[in-house]
Design an enzyme around this catalytic site. Structure first.
Site, short mmCIF file in Angstrom:
data_model
loop_
_atom_site.label_atom_id
_atom_site.label_comp_id
_atom_site.label_asym_id
_atom_site.label_seq_id
_atom_site.Cartn_x
_atom_site.Cartn_y
_atom_site.Cartn_z
N VAL A 63 -12.34 47.03 58.55
CA VAL A 63 -11.65 46.76 57.29
C VAL A 63 -10.69 47.90 56.96
O VAL A 63 -11.04 49.07 57.12
CB VAL A 63 -12.68 46.65 56.13
CG1 VAL A 63 -11.99 46.36 54.81
CG2 VAL A 63 -13.72 45.59 56.44
N CYS A 64 -9.49 47.54 56.49
CA CYS A 64 -8.55 48.54 55.98
C CYS A 64 -8.06 48.05 54.62
O CYS A 64 -8.75 47.30 53.94
CB CYS A 64 -7.40 48.77 56.97
SG CYS A 64 -6.36 47.32 57.22
N TYR A 65 -6.87 48.44 54.22
CA TYR A 65 -6.33 48.04 52.91
C TYR A 65 -5.93 46.56 52.89
O TYR A 65 -6.34 45.81 52.02
CB TYR A 65 -5.11 48.89 52.54
CG TYR A 65 -5.44 50.34 52.33
CD1 TYR A 65 -5.89 50.79 51.10
CD2 TYR A 65 -5.30 51.26 53.36
CE1 TYR A 65 -6.20 52.12 50.90
CE2 TYR A 65 -5.60 52.59 53.17
CZ TYR A 65 -6.05 53.02 51.93
OH TYR A 65 -6.35 54.34 51.74
N PHE A 92 -9.41 44.94 52.52
CA PHE A 92 -10.31 45.06 51.38
C PHE A 92 -9.73 44.36 50.15
O PHE A 92 -10.47 43.81 49.34
CB PHE A 92 -10.61 46.52 51.06
CG PHE A 92 -11.52 46.66 49.88
CD1 PHE A 92 -12.87 46.40 50.00
CD2 PHE A 92 -11.03 47.01 48.62
CE1 PHE A 92 -13.73 46.49 48.91
CE2 PHE A 92 -11.87 47.10 47.53
CZ PHE A 92 -13.22 46.84 47.67
#
Length: 109
Positions: A63-65, A92
């Site tokens: 998961v990242c931004y 996210f």
């Protein structure tokens, strides 16, 4: 699997319910403010220990931004021997809008 797969939040949630490991590669301050419940923070300092201790065959969701950086991280993890790697599309931000109750606060462990 020789490549990672991009998945939507709904599929990531199903994998979480089946015990998948979720790693969050956002910066530590942002992670501490809000992250997917049960996720682990992963950065350049912790990745070696993570890889050494991990089950390379267990499902792994990155998961990242917004779902962009996680693709590079997922590809790297595949190159390190992980066989079941997923990148969360929308990151996210989409997760938080889809599953607001499945988030937590606090510093990385």
């Amino acid at each position: 699997m020789s490549e990672f797969k991009r998945i939507p939040p709904e599929q990531a949630q199903a994998l979480r319910e089946q015990g998948a490991v979720v790693v969050d590669i956002r910066d530590p301050q942002t992670y501490a403010l809000n992250h997917i419940s049960g996720s682990q923070h992963l950065d350049n300092h912790s990745i070696s220990d993570f890889i050494r201790a991990a089950d390379l065959d267990a499902p792994l969701v990155v998961v990242c931004y917004h779902g962009n950086s996680s693709q590079s991280a997922a590809a790297y993890l595949v190159s390190q021997g992980f066989s079941d790697v997923y990148s969360l599309d929308g990151g996210f931000e989409l997760w938080r809008s889809t599953y607001p109750a499945e988030t937590a606060q606090g510093n990385p462990e």
